[in-house]
Design a protein around this motif. Sequence first.
Motif, short mmCIF file in Angstrom:
data_model
loop_
_atom_site.label_atom_id
_atom_site.label_comp_id
_atom_site.label_asym_id
_atom_site.label_seq_id
_atom_site.Cartn_x
_atom_site.Cartn_y
_atom_site.Cartn_z
N VAL A 39 -31.39 57.14 -19.59
CA VAL A 39 -30.40 58.20 -19.57
C VAL A 39 -30.85 59.28 -20.54
CG1 VAL A 39 -28.01 58.84 -20.00
CG2 VAL A 39 -28.53 56.62 -18.97
N ILE A 40 -30.94 60.50 -20.04
CA ILE A 40 -31.23 61.65 -20.90
C ILE A 40 -29.87 62.28 -21.18
CG2 ILE A 40 -32.41 63.85 -21.06
CD1 ILE A 40 -34.50 62.60 -19.10
N ALA A 41 -29.41 62.12 -22.40
CA ALA A 41 -28.05 62.48 -22.78
C ALA A 41 -27.77 63.97 -22.63
CB ALA A 41 -27.76 62.02 -24.21
N LYS A 42 -26.50 64.31 -22.61
CA LYS A 42 -26.02 65.66 -22.33
C LYS A 42 -26.63 66.73 -23.24
CE LYS A 42 -21.72 68.19 -21.72
NZ LYS A 42 -20.27 68.11 -21.77
N ASP A 43 -26.76 66.48 -24.51
CA ASP A 43 -27.25 67.50 -25.43
C ASP A 43 -28.74 67.38 -25.74
OD1 ASP A 43 -24.72 68.64 -25.64
OD2 ASP A 43 -24.10 67.21 -27.18
N VAL A 44 -29.49 66.65 -24.91
CA VAL A 44 -30.92 66.43 -25.14
C VAL A 44 -31.74 67.35 -24.25
CG1 VAL A 44 -32.78 64.74 -24.96
CG2 VAL A 44 -30.57 64.04 -25.86
N LEU A 45 -32.80 67.94 -24.83
CA LEU A 45 -33.74 68.78 -24.10
C LEU A 45 -35.10 68.10 -24.16
CD1 LEU A 45 -34.85 71.42 -22.79
CD2 LEU A 45 -35.12 72.29 -25.11
N ILE A 46 -35.69 67.86 -22.99
CA ILE A 46 -37.02 67.27 -22.92
C ILE A 46 -37.94 68.28 -22.24
CG2 ILE A 46 -38.41 65.46 -21.86
CD1 ILE A 46 -36.17 63.55 -22.26
N SER A 47 -39.09 68.54 -22.87
CA SER A 47 -40.10 69.42 -22.30
C SER A 47 -41.36 68.61 -22.07
CB SER A 47 -40.41 70.58 -23.25
OG SER A 47 -39.29 71.40 -23.40
N GLY A 48 -41.92 68.70 -20.87
CA GLY A 48 -43.15 67.98 -20.56
C GLY A 48 -43.01 67.19 -19.28
N LYS A 49 -43.99 66.34 -19.03
CA LYS A 49 -44.03 65.54 -17.81
C LYS A 49 -43.31 64.22 -18.04
CE LYS A 49 -47.10 63.66 -14.33
NZ LYS A 49 -48.48 63.54 -13.86
N LEU A 50 -42.43 63.87 -17.10
CA LEU A 50 -41.69 62.62 -17.14
C LEU A 50 -42.12 61.79 -15.95
CD1 LEU A 50 -39.34 61.00 -18.43
CD2 LEU A 50 -37.80 62.27 -16.95
N SER A 51 -42.71 60.62 -16.20
CA SER A 51 -43.15 59.78 -15.08
C SER A 51 -42.89 58.32 -15.43
CB SER A 51 -44.63 60.00 -14.79
OG SER A 51 -45.41 59.64 -15.90
N GLY A 52 -42.79 57.50 -14.38
CA GLY A 52 -42.55 56.08 -14.58
C GLY A 52 -41.90 55.45 -13.38
N GLU A 53 -41.25 54.30 -13.65
CA GLU A 53 -40.61 53.51 -12.61
C GLU A 53 -39.20 53.20 -13.03
OE1 GLU A 53 -41.93 49.56 -10.71
OE2 GLU A 53 -43.77 50.66 -11.16
N GLY A 54 -38.27 53.17 -12.09
CA GLY A 54 -36.90 52.81 -12.40
C GLY A 54 -35.93 53.91 -12.06
N VAL A 55 -34.83 53.95 -12.83
CA VAL A 55 -33.78 54.92 -12.60
C VAL A 55 -33.70 55.84 -13.81
CG1 VAL A 55 -31.30 55.24 -12.24
CG2 VAL A 55 -32.46 53.26 -11.23
N VAL A 56 -33.76 57.15 -13.57
CA VAL A 56 -33.61 58.13 -14.64
C VAL A 56 -32.39 58.98 -14.31
CG1 VAL A 56 -34.60 60.12 -15.83
CG2 VAL A 56 -36.06 58.19 -15.21
N GLN A 57 -31.42 58.95 -15.22
CA GLN A 57 -30.20 59.74 -15.06
C GLN A 57 -30.28 60.89 -16.05
OE1 GLN A 57 -26.48 57.67 -14.56
NE2 GLN A 57 -25.50 59.07 -15.99
N ILE A 58 -30.23 62.11 -15.54
CA ILE A 58 -30.39 63.30 -16.37
C ILE A 58 -29.03 63.95 -16.56
CG2 ILE A 58 -31.53 65.54 -16.55
CD1 ILE A 58 -33.66 64.25 -14.58
N GLU A 59 -28.52 63.86 -17.78
CA GLU A 59 -27.27 64.50 -18.15
C GLU A 59 -27.54 65.75 -18.98
OE1 GLU A 59 -24.93 61.50 -20.07
OE2 GLU A 59 -24.89 60.23 -18.29
N GLY A 60 -28.73 65.84 -19.56
CA GLY A 60 -29.15 66.97 -20.38
C GLY A 60 -30.07 67.88 -19.59
N THR A 61 -31.13 68.37 -20.26
CA THR A 61 -32.06 69.31 -19.64
C THR A 61 -33.48 68.78 -19.71
OG1 THR A 61 -30.66 71.16 -20.30
CG2 THR A 61 -32.93 71.68 -19.72
#
Length: 160
Positions: A39-61
């Motif tokens: 889970v990428i939380a509501k107030d979190v900002l991630i810059s770059g490549k996101l890769s992998g396996e599973g479930v990713v829930q994006i609540e932030g940016t």
Amino acid sequence: MAFFGGQPKAAPMAESQTDADRRENADLPDLPEPRNNTVIAKDVLISGKLSGEGVVQIEGTVEGEINLKGYAIVTPTGRVKGPIEADVIRVAGRVEGNLISHDHVQLERTGTINGDVTTVSFVIENGGRLNGRTTMVPEQPSTPHVEELEPSAPPEEEED
């Protein structure tokens, strides 16, 4: 006999906790096979490549490319600036980039996609906004069976 003439009391308590857990969980359905969840939380900002396996829930940016074997879920507060490639993509927030899904895309009523979508199956709920093109591709078999890899002989005709 334990020291000071008392019986150890930990064993009965452990049994009662286990029994209580069993009673609480008895009404619950069986859980699906465990997956890796992020889970990428509501107030979190991630810059770059996101890769992998599973479930990713994006609540932030997320600013960058997302490439998953599994599920990408953009919640109503989620924002993605970049392409997404995953088996299943669900958008309730905002995506600015192209989507490639190997199975299914769902654009919910609160969602917006500014980009092109390539998928096998696409559902747009009333109110969902797509600003781009859609390309529907045929479903790909996951893994060919051995019989499918070997050339088959023509069927023999029966004699009467």
